[in-house]
Write a protein that holds these residues in place. Sequence first.
Motif, PDB file in Angstrom:
ATOM      1  N   ASN A   1       0.149   7.183   1.054  1.00 38.70           N
ATOM      2  CA  ASN A   1      -0.937   8.161   1.021  1.00 38.70           C
ATOM      3  C   ASN A   1      -2.185   7.658   0.287  1.00 38.70           C
ATOM      4  O   ASN A   1      -3.108   8.417   0.062  1.00 38.70           O
ATOM      5  N   LEU A   2      -2.217   6.395  -0.073  1.00 36.05           N
ATOM      6  CA  LEU A   2      -3.401   5.799  -0.694  1.00 36.05           C
ATOM      7  C   LEU A   2      -3.988   4.757   0.252  1.00 36.05           C
ATOM      8  O   LEU A   2      -3.272   4.114   1.000  1.00 36.05           O
ATOM      9  N   ARG A   3      -5.274   4.579   0.202  1.00 32.72           N
ATOM     10  CA  ARG A   3      -5.931   3.613   1.094  1.00 32.72           C
ATOM     11  C   ARG A   3      -5.940   2.199   0.530  1.00 32.72           C
ATOM     12  O   ARG A   3      -6.026   1.244   1.266  1.00 32.72           O
TER      13      ARG A   3
ATOM     14  N   GLY B   1      -0.241   8.301  -6.759  1.00 26.32           N
ATOM     15  CA  GLY B   1       0.082   8.356  -5.340  1.00 26.32           C
ATOM     16  C   GLY B   1       1.522   8.724  -5.051  1.00 26.32           C
ATOM     17  O   GLY B   1       1.866   9.129  -3.937  1.00 26.32           O
TER      18      GLY B   1
ATOM     19  N   ARG C   1       0.856  -1.185   0.000  1.00 26.70           N
ATOM     20  CA  ARG C   1       0.000   0.000   0.000  1.00 26.70           C
ATOM     21  C   ARG C   1       0.891   1.234   0.000  1.00 26.70           C
ATOM     22  O   ARG C   1       1.741   1.391   0.867  1.00 26.70           O
ATOM     23  N   VAL C   2       0.696   2.095  -0.994  1.00 25.85           N
ATOM     24  CA  VAL C   2       1.425   3.356  -1.035  1.00 25.85           C
ATOM     25  C   VAL C   2       0.936   4.176   0.159  1.00 25.85           C
ATOM     26  O   VAL C   2      -0.270   4.257   0.391  1.00 25.85           O
TER      27      VAL C   2
ATOM     28  N   ARG D   1       3.988  13.040  -4.712  1.00 23.53           N
ATOM     29  CA  ARG D   1       4.490  13.889  -3.619  1.00 23.53           C
ATOM     30  C   ARG D   1       5.809  13.390  -3.022  1.00 23.53           C
ATOM     31  O   ARG D   1       6.356  14.025  -2.137  1.00 23.53           O
TER      32      ARG D   1
ATOM     33  N   TYR E   1      -2.934   4.325 -10.456  1.00 22.80           N
ATOM     34  CA  TYR E   1      -3.136   4.783  -9.081  1.00 22.80           C
ATOM     35  C   TYR E   1      -1.801   4.953  -8.359  1.00 22.80           C
ATOM     36  O   TYR E   1      -1.595   5.915  -7.633  1.00 22.80           O
ATOM     37  N   VAL E   2      -0.894   4.002  -8.565  1.00 19.87           N
ATOM     38  CA  VAL E   2       0.419   4.091  -7.921  1.00 19.87           C
ATOM     39  C   VAL E   2       1.164   5.325  -8.420  1.00 19.87           C
ATOM     40  O   VAL E   2       1.724   6.086  -7.623  1.00 19.87           O
TER      41      VAL E   2
END
Length: 147
Positions: free
Chosen positions: A72-74, A118, A69-70, A121, A114-115
């Motif tokens: 800052n992503l859920r 994410g 799980r990155v 930043r 999505y990755v």
Amino acid sequence: MEVIGMGGFLVPVRERKTPRHAVRFDCQVVRERDFKLLGEQAIDLSADGMLVLTDQRVLTGEEVLVSFRVPNLRAWFDAEATVARVVHGRRPGDRGRGALGLRFSRFGRIDSSYVKAGLYRYPPTLPGREPRMDYAESVARIMMGAA
């Protein structure tokens, strides 16, 4: 970059399709053939792969299953990967005792997007060694400039 004859420059090899980002996060990397846990902490990530700390003996080319799980992503992501590089901690700049460079072999396009989103930043990972030069491209550019 080094200057070579006729005013041309050596061209670095573009080896990476997507940039790596310096981000530490929890993951689970399991060898596919025996389901042995190989690592639980990654130290960099791209949409194409990751670098995972390990103290296990692993061979280049082994197939692994990855869950991560990155930060800052859920969402959790699952991927199949191949061990592309085994870092033994002997080179200057190698982090820790050992690490595995994993290249995702099965990772969906949507998950990859999505990755990428994410990771914006997080800072890019600095290269640990000098870039290799693409001598064929360098010569081609010199010849085009000389014509």
